[in-house]
Scaffold this active site. Structure first.
Site, PDB file in Angstrom:
ATOM      1  N   HIS A 114      10.347   6.573   9.158  1.00 23.60           N
ATOM      2  CA  HIS A 114      11.404   7.497   9.562  1.00 23.60           C
ATOM      3  C   HIS A 114      11.032   8.155  10.887  1.00 23.60           C
ATOM      4  CE1 HIS A 114      13.273   7.069   5.629  1.00 23.60           C
ATOM      5  NE2 HIS A 114      12.055   7.116   5.140  1.00 23.60           N
ATOM      6  N   THR A 123      -4.139   2.659   6.735  1.00 18.69           N
ATOM      7  CA  THR A 123      -3.481   3.097   7.972  1.00 18.69           C
ATOM      8  C   THR A 123      -3.782   2.187   9.156  1.00 18.69           C
ATOM      9  OG1 THR A 123      -5.350   4.518   8.519  1.00 18.69           O
ATOM     10  CG2 THR A 123      -3.549   5.516   7.239  1.00 18.69           C
ATOM     11  N   GLY A 158      -5.892   0.205  -7.753  1.00 22.21           N
ATOM     12  CA  GLY A 158      -4.834   1.073  -8.260  1.00 22.21           C
ATOM     13  C   GLY A 158      -4.591   2.289  -7.382  1.00 22.21           C
ATOM     14  N   ASN A 186       0.458  -5.221 -11.115  1.00 20.38           N
ATOM     15  CA  ASN A 186       0.237  -4.391 -12.288  1.00 20.38           C
ATOM     16  C   ASN A 186       1.345  -3.335 -12.449  1.00 20.38           C
ATOM     17  OD1 ASN A 186      -1.170  -3.301 -14.535  1.00 20.38           O
ATOM     18  ND2 ASN A 186      -3.123  -3.810 -13.575  1.00 20.38           N
TER      19      ASN A 186
END
Length: 170
Positions: free
Chosen positions: A109, A159, A136, A79
């Site tokens: 990082h 996570t 979304g 989308n």
């Protein structure tokens, strides 16, 4: 060995390397052509970057880093305003629905500030199974695997790995 070769081999790499910056710039231009004038013809500017795809619908606003590490199955729907940071492979199965503003992040990082300032990065692959629905605004973090038939709630930050048939609310 180049930074691109290190990146694609799953090793630490320097994201501010000139070659990698130029590759990302070329990818941004391909995405911009499609995003400014969404058509099947301009969609080819994006899909020709991909490592593999079968049938895909991509709505405007799509962005990726390189495209070369994106593998899409059959009947994938992406989308509006999605971002795929593909410093490591992103594998998406068949019949997957990806809601608006979903972000897939393979790059990470260092936690050490000096290393981070040097441009040093690492990346871990994301794998999304078949018949998955990602709501979304969801964010998928590096190294995550999402099983078949899973549902990811809107605005969830994923996570941990998500099992087959699981509903993940974040």
């Amino acid at each position: 060995m180049t930074e691109f070769e290190k990146m694609t081999r799953g090793e630490s790499f320097n994201a501010i390397d000139l070659d990698l910056r130029l590759r990302r710039e070329a990818t941004r231009l391909a995405c911009a052509k499609f995003n400014s004038h969404p058509s099947k013809g301009n969609l080819r500017h994006v899909t020709r970057l991909f490592a593999a795809f079968d049938s895909v619908v991509i709505e405007p606003g799509f962005q990726c880093d390189y495209g070369s590490q994106i593998h899409l199955g059959k009947n994938v729907f992406i989308n509006f305003q999605c971002v795929f940071l593909d410093s490591a492979p992103i594998h998406i199965g068949d019949d997957v629905l990806i809601g608006p503003a979903v972000h897939l992040y393979t790059v990470d990082h260092p936690r050490d500030a000096d290393l981070r300032a040097s441009g040093e990065c690492s990346a871990k692959s994301i794998k999304i199974g078949n018949k998955v629905w990602i709501g979304g605004g969801a964010k998928i973090l590096p190294g995550i695997e999402i099983g078949d038939n899973a549902i990811i709630a809107a605005n969830a930050v994923v996570t941990r790995n998500v099992a087959d048939n699981e509903r993940y609310f974040g």
